[in-house]
Enzyme design. Sequence first.
Site, mmCIF file in Angstrom:
data_model
loop_
_atom_site.group_PDB
_atom_site.id
_atom_site.type_symbol
_atom_site.label_atom_id
_atom_site.label_comp_id
_atom_site.label_asym_id
_atom_site.label_seq_id
_atom_site.Cartn_x
_atom_site.Cartn_y
_atom_site.Cartn_z
ATOM 1 N N CYS A 103 33.988 34.339 47.984
ATOM 2 C CA CYS A 103 34.375 33.245 48.883
ATOM 3 C C CYS A 103 34.080 33.589 50.340
ATOM 4 O O CYS A 103 33.413 32.821 51.050
ATOM 5 C CB CYS A 103 35.844 32.907 48.672
ATOM 6 S SG CYS A 103 36.935 34.355 48.591
HETATM 7 N N1 LIG Z 1 40.417 32.082 43.970
HETATM 8 C C1 LIG Z 1 39.339 32.063 44.733
HETATM 9 O O1 LIG Z 1 39.281 31.387 45.784
HETATM 10 C C2 LIG Z 1 38.126 32.869 44.352
HETATM 11 C C3 LIG Z 1 38.120 33.730 43.289
HETATM 12 N N2 LIG Z 1 36.995 34.448 42.978
HETATM 13 C C4 LIG Z 1 36.980 35.367 41.873
HETATM 14 O O2 LIG Z 1 37.073 34.625 40.654
HETATM 15 C C5 LIG Z 1 37.811 35.356 39.697
HETATM 16 C C6 LIG Z 1 38.997 34.505 39.226
HETATM 17 O O3 LIG Z 1 39.811 34.256 40.353
HETATM 18 P P1 LIG Z 1 41.089 33.312 40.292
HETATM 19 O O4 LIG Z 1 40.785 32.100 39.525
HETATM 20 O O5 LIG Z 1 41.563 33.214 41.677
HETATM 21 O O6 LIG Z 1 42.074 34.259 39.453
HETATM 22 P P2 LIG Z 1 43.444 33.917 38.713
HETATM 23 O O7 LIG Z 1 44.263 35.124 38.828
HETATM 24 O O8 LIG Z 1 43.991 32.628 39.192
HETATM 25 O O9 LIG Z 1 42.966 33.747 37.180
HETATM 26 C C7 LIG Z 1 42.479 34.807 36.435
HETATM 27 C C8 LIG Z 1 42.079 34.338 35.042
HETATM 28 O O10 LIG Z 1 41.555 35.455 34.322
HETATM 29 C C9 LIG Z 1 42.338 35.683 33.152
HETATM 30 N N3 LIG Z 1 42.493 37.112 32.928
HETATM 31 C C10 LIG Z 1 43.285 37.974 33.620
HETATM 32 N N4 LIG Z 1 43.157 39.224 33.141
HETATM 33 C C11 LIG Z 1 42.285 39.136 32.112
HETATM 34 C C12 LIG Z 1 41.775 40.094 31.187
HETATM 35 N N5 LIG Z 1 42.101 41.383 31.256
HETATM 36 N N6 LIG Z 1 40.909 39.653 30.245
HETATM 37 C C13 LIG Z 1 40.560 38.365 30.163
HETATM 38 N N7 LIG Z 1 41.014 37.413 31.018
HETATM 39 C C14 LIG Z 1 41.857 37.798 31.971
HETATM 40 C C15 LIG Z 1 43.664 35.004 33.395
HETATM 41 O O11 LIG Z 1 44.246 34.673 32.178
HETATM 42 P P3 LIG Z 1 45.857 34.552 31.966
HETATM 43 O O12 LIG Z 1 46.312 33.459 32.866
HETATM 44 O O13 LIG Z 1 45.985 34.223 30.533
HETATM 45 O O14 LIG Z 1 46.404 35.887 32.353
HETATM 46 C C16 LIG Z 1 43.225 33.795 34.221
HETATM 47 O O15 LIG Z 1 42.716 32.805 33.354
HETATM 48 C C17 LIG Z 1 38.241 36.651 40.386
HETATM 49 O O16 LIG Z 1 37.338 37.677 40.075
HETATM 50 C C18 LIG Z 1 38.180 36.305 41.868
HETATM 51 O O17 LIG Z 1 37.982 37.424 42.655
HETATM 52 C C19 LIG Z 1 35.836 34.278 43.665
HETATM 53 C C20 LIG Z 1 35.776 33.424 44.720
HETATM 54 C C21 LIG Z 1 36.926 32.679 45.185
HETATM 55 C C1 LIG Z 2 43.099 35.669 49.978
HETATM 56 C C2 LIG Z 2 42.593 36.727 49.040
HETATM 57 O O1 LIG Z 2 43.320 37.599 48.616
HETATM 58 N N1 LIG Z 2 41.312 36.654 48.713
HETATM 59 C C3 LIG Z 2 40.698 37.605 47.830
HETATM 60 C C4 LIG Z 2 39.317 37.131 47.528
HETATM 61 C C5 LIG Z 2 38.983 37.504 46.122
HETATM 62 C C6 LIG Z 2 37.572 37.462 45.778
HETATM 63 O O2 LIG Z 2 36.935 36.444 45.787
HETATM 64 O O3 LIG Z 2 37.093 38.668 45.530
HETATM 65 P P1 LIG Z 2 36.106 39.174 44.372
HETATM 66 O O4 LIG Z 2 35.587 37.996 43.651
HETATM 67 O O5 LIG Z 2 35.071 39.886 45.095
HETATM 68 O O6 LIG Z 2 36.934 40.070 43.510
HETATM 69 C C7 LIG Z 2 40.646 39.012 48.420
HETATM 70 O O7 LIG Z 2 40.642 39.156 49.629
HETATM 71 O O8 LIG Z 2 40.513 39.962 47.638
#
Ligand SMILES: NC(=O)C1=CN([C@@H]2O[C@H](COP(=O)(O)OP(=O)(O)OC[C@H]3O[C@@H](n4cnc5c(N)ncnc54)[C@H](OP(=O)(O)O)[C@@H]3O)[C@@H](O)[C@H]2O)C=CC1
Ligand SMILES: CC(=O)N[C@@H](CCC(=O)OP(=O)(O)O)C(=O)O
Length: 344
Positions: A149
Amino acid sequence: MNISIIGASGYSGAELIRLLLQHPEANITAIYSNSQAGKAIQDVYPHLNHIFTEQLETIDCAKIQAEADVVFIATPSGVSSKLTPALLNGKIRIIDVSGDLRLETPELYKEWYGKEPITQNYLDQAVYGLSEWSAAAIADAKLLANPGCYPTATLLSLLPLLNEGLIDGKSIIVDAKSGVTGAGRGASLGTHFCEVNESIAAYKVGKHQHTPEIEQTLRKLTGRDALISFTPHLVPMNRGILATSYATLAEGVTTEQVAAAFSKAYEGKPFVRLRPGAYPKTKEVTGSNYCDIAWHIDGRVGRIVLLSVIDNVVKGAAGQAVQNMNIMFGLPETTGLAFTPVYP
Ligand SMILES: NC(=O)C1=CN([C@@H]2O[C@H](COP(=O)(O)OP(=O)(O)OC[C@H]3O[C@@H](n4cnc5c(N)ncnc54)[C@H](OP(=O)(O)O)[C@@H]3O)[C@@H](O)[C@H]2O)C=CC1
Ligand SMILES: CC(=O)N[C@@H](CCC(=O)OP(=O)(O)O)C(=O)O
């Protein structure tokens, strides 16, 4: 297209569901999670009641491979590195929203993420999917590393200027603010209401995992050297990133050259809105796939200040992932993504 979503119970997964339900070519065939497997998705996300009522399943790579044309992986770092070797076979195309496939070497990943990396041969196959800058490579990708992000907001504003040699790549300072959805849905002390409400704080100064991703991409896409100081902040809002970047201008650079560099980079790119001299608000892109970019030349000190806003869950994650899917399947980039931001 038959689509599987791994990590569907997370914020990025839920946003993928929202976007793909409105995509004319997408058919979500299965959704997977970890601790929530067995539950109906509307019990995890009641806003999906009467709209999407699939059951979350336990991850089954063989089933995903047999059923899906595309699999989105939206899990915390350290998970897709384990799943990718079992998934990458046959016709399936993988779009990984996590950071596991973004960095060039396993050593770099280990250093910045502190987790076991995937092996080099998968990193070599992964295409870094900054949609506006790498469409040709994205179109052919079987394994796609969706950008982080903060890197998305930052790179889209810096790349046009570094590419034209208008700024010194080693002078860059990035000060970025994110809403709390950036940290995912899981409860933690750092994202607890009382900890973040009416408060703002920096974190991971000089240590954030997006630092090498930004530097690596600046170097790779421009062929120029880049070194950044990157400081992220958590701010009390749900969605949005504002990345403010400062860089020293090369000798004699004019306002016209800066404007021309941005126009050249983003001519015909539907999701980048150039707003010179403006003060873009995160609210002006909420719920949409837009990145709004403004610039201000501070001639007194010879620096340019770049302001870039995105919705972290859309352009910073699920939206850019769908944009990349569109490019991979030869569809117009805007397919299923032509949303007006939610305002106010
Ligand atoms: N949120 C954001 O703005 C952004 C996020 N990302 C990246 O995208 C990814 C997802 O982020 P986000 O949606 O925020 O994360 P969340 O914590 O909201 O969701 C994580 C998801 O992964 C699942 N999960 C957790 N642990 C495991 C595991 N060991 N094996 C399989 N599935 C698992 C969870 O399942 P359950 O609920 O069943 O535990 C849940 O569905 C991350 O790598 C994050 O860094 C990238 C850009 C922006
Ligand atoms: C607000 C906040 O906590 N943001 C996350 C962004 C996670 C992310 O997108 O990181 P990766 O996909 O590289 O794991 C952080 O700073 O780690």
